[in-house]
Every structure is written in C-alpha cells, then in structure tokens.
Design an enzyme around this catalytic site. Sequence first.
Site, PDB file in Angstrom:
ATOM      1  N   CYS A 195       0.812  -1.229   0.000  1.00 40.09           N
ATOM      2  CA  CYS A 195       0.000   0.000   0.000  1.00 40.09           C
ATOM      3  C   CYS A 195       0.839   1.270   0.000  1.00 40.09           C
ATOM      4  CB  CYS A 195      -0.957  -0.010   1.180  1.00 40.09           C
ATOM      5  SG  CYS A 195      -2.128  -1.366   1.044  1.00 40.09           S
ATOM      6  N   HIS A 239      -3.482   6.993   2.485  1.00 42.90           N
ATOM      7  CA  HIS A 239      -3.823   5.675   1.956  1.00 42.90           C
ATOM      8  C   HIS A 239      -5.182   5.276   2.546  1.00 42.90           C
ATOM      9  CE1 HIS A 239      -3.866   1.574   0.834  1.00 42.90           C
ATOM     10  NE2 HIS A 239      -3.683   1.121   2.059  1.00 42.90           N
ATOM     11  N   ASN A 243     -10.032  -0.405  -0.514  1.00 46.14           N
ATOM     12  CA  ASN A 243      -8.577  -0.284  -0.538  1.00 46.14           C
ATOM     13  C   ASN A 243      -8.050  -0.835  -1.867  1.00 46.14           C
ATOM     14  OD1 ASN A 243      -5.822  -0.492  -0.199  1.00 46.14           O
ATOM     15  ND2 ASN A 243      -5.912  -1.492   1.800  1.00 46.14           N
TER      16      ASN A 243
HETATM   17  N1  ACO Z   1     -17.844  -9.271   8.771  1.00 44.17           N
HETATM   18  C1  ACO Z   1     -18.174  -9.613  10.014  1.00 44.17           C
HETATM   19  N2  ACO Z   1     -17.268  -9.982  10.946  1.00 44.17           N
HETATM   20  C2  ACO Z   1     -15.972  -9.987  10.585  1.00 44.17           C
HETATM   21  C3  ACO Z   1     -15.565  -9.644   9.300  1.00 44.17           C
HETATM   22  C4  ACO Z   1     -16.550  -9.282   8.363  1.00 44.17           C
HETATM   23  N3  ACO Z   1     -16.245  -8.939   7.111  1.00 44.17           N
HETATM   24  N4  ACO Z   1     -14.225  -9.740   9.235  1.00 44.17           N
HETATM   25  C5  ACO Z   1     -13.814 -10.142  10.415  1.00 44.17           C
HETATM   26  N5  ACO Z   1     -14.853 -10.303  11.244  1.00 44.17           N
HETATM   27  C6  ACO Z   1     -14.830 -10.742  12.636  1.00 44.17           C
HETATM   28  C7  ACO Z   1     -13.593 -11.556  12.929  1.00 44.17           C
HETATM   29  O1  ACO Z   1     -13.836 -12.922  12.634  1.00 44.17           O
HETATM   30  C8  ACO Z   1     -13.401 -11.307  14.365  1.00 44.17           C
HETATM   31  O2  ACO Z   1     -14.266 -12.140  15.101  1.00 44.17           O
HETATM   32  P1  ACO Z   1     -13.794 -12.793  16.504  1.00 44.17           P
HETATM   33  O3  ACO Z   1     -13.553 -11.631  17.412  1.00 44.17           O
HETATM   34  O4  ACO Z   1     -14.966 -13.626  16.871  1.00 44.17           O
HETATM   35  O5  ACO Z   1     -12.554 -13.534  16.186  1.00 44.17           O
HETATM   36  C9  ACO Z   1     -13.865  -9.886  14.526  1.00 44.17           C
HETATM   37  O6  ACO Z   1     -14.748  -9.601  13.446  1.00 44.17           O
HETATM   38  C10 ACO Z   1     -12.714  -8.899  14.437  1.00 44.17           C
HETATM   39  O7  ACO Z   1     -13.204  -7.782  15.008  1.00 44.17           O
HETATM   40  P2  ACO Z   1     -12.239  -6.587  15.383  1.00 44.17           P
HETATM   41  O8  ACO Z   1     -10.949  -7.042  15.933  1.00 44.17           O
HETATM   42  O9  ACO Z   1     -13.032  -5.652  16.216  1.00 44.17           O
HETATM   43  O10 ACO Z   1     -12.012  -5.972  13.972  1.00 44.17           O
HETATM   44  P3  ACO Z   1     -11.139  -4.720  13.737  1.00 44.17           P
HETATM   45  O11 ACO Z   1     -11.750  -3.570  14.455  1.00 44.17           O
HETATM   46  O12 ACO Z   1      -9.691  -4.988  13.965  1.00 44.17           O
HETATM   47  O13 ACO Z   1     -11.355  -4.492  12.191  1.00 44.17           O
HETATM   48  C11 ACO Z   1     -10.067  -4.684  10.192  1.00 44.17           C
HETATM   49  C12 ACO Z   1     -10.831  -5.429  11.295  1.00 44.17           C
HETATM   50  C13 ACO Z   1     -11.065  -3.802   9.473  1.00 44.17           C
HETATM   51  C14 ACO Z   1      -9.453  -5.676   9.229  1.00 44.17           C
HETATM   52  C15 ACO Z   1      -8.974  -3.803  10.841  1.00 44.17           C
HETATM   53  O14 ACO Z   1      -8.205  -4.590  11.708  1.00 44.17           O
HETATM   54  C16 ACO Z   1      -8.046  -3.142   9.840  1.00 44.17           C
HETATM   55  O15 ACO Z   1      -8.428  -2.246   9.135  1.00 44.17           O
HETATM   56  N6  ACO Z   1      -6.775  -3.511   9.851  1.00 44.17           N
HETATM   57  C17 ACO Z   1      -5.740  -2.816   9.061  1.00 44.17           C
HETATM   58  C18 ACO Z   1      -5.855  -3.041   7.585  1.00 44.17           C
HETATM   59  C19 ACO Z   1      -4.729  -2.284   6.922  1.00 44.17           C
HETATM   60  O16 ACO Z   1      -4.437  -1.136   7.228  1.00 44.17           O
HETATM   61  N7  ACO Z   1      -4.010  -2.935   6.055  1.00 44.17           N
HETATM   62  C20 ACO Z   1      -2.807  -2.309   5.528  1.00 44.17           C
HETATM   63  C21 ACO Z   1      -2.914  -2.023   4.148  1.00 44.17           C
HETATM   64  S1  ACO Z   1      -3.280  -3.426   3.169  1.00 44.17           S
HETATM   65  C22 ACO Z   1      -1.890  -3.707   2.180  1.00 44.17           C
HETATM   66  O17 ACO Z   1      -0.816  -3.293   2.444  1.00 44.17           O
HETATM   67  C23 ACO Z   1      -2.067  -4.633   0.996  1.00 44.17           C
END
Ligand code: ACO
Length: 348
Positions: free
Chosen positions: A114, A254, A284
């Site tokens: 990214c 980003h 993204n």
């Molecule tokens: N729908 C419903 N539930 C989901 C989904 C979904 N699509 N995806 C995950 N969940 C669940 C998980 O299974 C997990 O359940 P559990 O607690 O029972 O295990 C729970 O939701 C996770 O919840 P949170 O930890 O509260 O989720 P979070 O607030 O961390 O959000 C997210 C997840 C959106 C992925 C976030 O962590 C994020 O944005 N991370 C960074 C992404 C990023 O910046 N990537 C870098 C760039 S990408 C690149 O370089 C290619």
Amino acid sequence: MNHAAITAVGAFLPEDRLTNHDLEKMVDTSDEWIRSRTGIRERRILWDKDKATAYMATEAAKEVLERRGIGPEEIDAILVATVTPDMLFPSTACLVQTALGAPNAWGFDILAACSGFLYALTTGVQFIESGRHKKVLVIGGDKMSSILNFKDRNTCVLFGDGAAAVLLEPNTEGNGILDTVHRIDGSNWPALQMPGGGSLHPPSHETIEQEMHYIQQEGRTVFKVAVKAMADVSAEIMARNGLTGDDIRYLVPHQANLRIIDATARRMGITSDKVMINIDRYGNTTAGTIPLCLYDWQDDLRKGDNLVLAAFGGGFTWGASYVKWAYDGANVATEQEAVASEYGRNGV
Ligand code: ACO
C-alpha cells in the site's frame, strides 16, 4: 535545483460495483460491520478475466497524456507500483510501455504494497531532480480481486480494483514534491502477506490446496502498527518542514481504514474537511488509493496548496511526502465565475 512536480493526473476504475450488500450474499458479513469498521460502502471489481493491472494502468496513463496534451514519445520513464502485476515478468511497466507506444521510455515495477505509490513517486522525483529526465509517469494500481479469497470475510470486504497515474516534470517555482519520510520494517512480515507464487513457495497443488495464493492478513496487528506509524510519519514531516495543521490544505491518506485515517488527521491537528476520503466508494485499491484521491480532488487544488501524502502497507512499509501543488485545478475558473455572478446578483 529544480523540484519534481505533478503536472497531470489520470485514473481508471472498472465500471462494476460490488456493494457491501452484494458481499452479504457471499460471506457471513453485514453492511453495518463493514461500514463501521472500515468506512467502505462499495468497491469496483474488474471481473473481465482478460484484463488486469496493466490494462488499468495504461488507461490511467492515457488520460494523463491527454490532460497534459503530450504524446507518448515524450515519456522518459514509466514506474508502476503494484502487488498484482499481470505476471511476475515481464514487468507491468513493459506492458504499459508497449500499450501506450512510448518508444523513448524505460521503466520498472515497484513492490511496496500500500506504500507502493509513494515509493514510486519518490523514485521518480530522483530522476527529475537529478536533471536526468524531463517527464516521468508514476502509476499506482492493483487488481486486488485477483488475489482475494471471496470466501474469507476477514479480507475480501476490504479491497477493490483501480489504478491512477501522475506525470512528474521539473518545476522552477518552488512547487512539487518537497520532502519525504519513508520506512520499512520486515519484522512483522507474516501479518500481511500472499505466501504462494514466489520462489519460496512456487505454485503447486499443495499451495493451491492451502490457499496460499490469496492475501492473508492479521487485521488487528496491522491496524495497531498502522495507526501509529502513519500518524508518526505525518507528524514528523510536518515538524521538519515547520508546518502546522493550519498550513495544510489536504491530507491525502492511503485508504485502508477510516479509523486509521482519522487518527492520522487528529495527530496532524487538521479537521475532517481537509482529508481526502474516497474509501467509501473504492475500498482499498492498494497502490491505487493515493493517486485516485488526487484524481478525484484535482479540480479543487490550487497552485501552492500544501498536501501531506501518507501511506502504510504490507512489509511493513510506510511513509509520508510533503507536496506543494503545482497548478490550479479546473474549478478555479468556475469558482471565479461563481463569485462574479454572486456580485452581479447582489448588485455590487
Ligand atoms: N464481517 C463480520 N465480521 C468480521 C468480518 C466481516 N467482514 N471480518 C472479520 N470479522 C470478525 C472476525 O472474525 C473477528 O471475530 P472474533 O472476534 O470472533 O474472532 C472480529 O470480526 C474482528 O473484530 P475486530 O478485531 O473488532 O475488527 P477490527 O476492528 O480490527 O477491524 C479490520 C478489522 C477492518 C481488518 C482492521 O483490523 C483493519 O483495518 N486492519 C488494518 C488493515 C490495513 O491497514 N491494512 C494495511 C494495508 S493493506 C496492504 O498493504 C495490501
């Protein structure tokens, strides 16, 4: 020394939209979960199996040439940031070069997830500042749908397809890309990866069975590091250029997660009206996000506007660039006309 300035922006987005409601039918998720955790409403998908990143990058580059009013023969170099090249080699840059018909260009791909566009921009800047080149195309784009597992709700809701391109040229007015802070840290690499297809795990029945050709992400780990890293570099680049929140016209972040963007804006001391956000429409697009923001906002930008571009991605890679915008957008005339007609209406 001449600075390197962006002098035109072009973009390509596939027409097909995949909404959160569409995804509700594919995996166990909800529109509410996706919007509240990320800010995404829909993303574009290039379903056409015969078209990939090089196609989107070429279309974006064509628009740059058209807007700048130059021919492909004037391009000295083509740099493409992507994690989804059409194939491992030849590079996407080669495919773009031949599709554009740019006989005098050389170029290569840059892989920094990214942060790829920012790294490619910084690389292009060196060629202009050194006086070696006059016109460098910098393109960021990804067909993320090609590496998404549409059965994995943790990742498939986050990404979309798209590409955008900018032209870099010398600037003698003190505008352009004035400073950069870039970092990498490989210690957390397993948190965001696509393990299969490289020289460590070449494609095999086993890599396919183990779903190693898809993006894999530990979202919470990435989130925790990203939120601090992106805010830190943005604050650092402001401090070392003597900028306060009042000096900034736009943060161009980003687009991975609205909460990461908000944290960065807060740290910079800027309000939400000064933040470019289109994650709701495109998700993204990895290397595409920052130039796609510049594309969407280019008509509103003015010569001399201070922008901070900031990114965080797999690797980990991250960074920020300080840009003084080099030209007036198309809306300048429209605004002046609006002011004139307003005066007319008020009889002033
Ligand atoms: N729908 C419903 N539930 C989901 C989904 C979904 N699509 N995806 C995950 N969940 C669940 C998980 O299974 C997990 O359940 P559990 O607690 O029972 O295990 C729970 O939701 C996770 O919840 P949170 O930890 O509260 O989720 P979070 O607030 O961390 O959000 C997210 C997840 C959106 C992925 C976030 O962590 C994020 O944005 N991370 C960074 C992404 C990023 O910046 N990537 C870098 C760039 S990408 C690149 O370089 C290619």
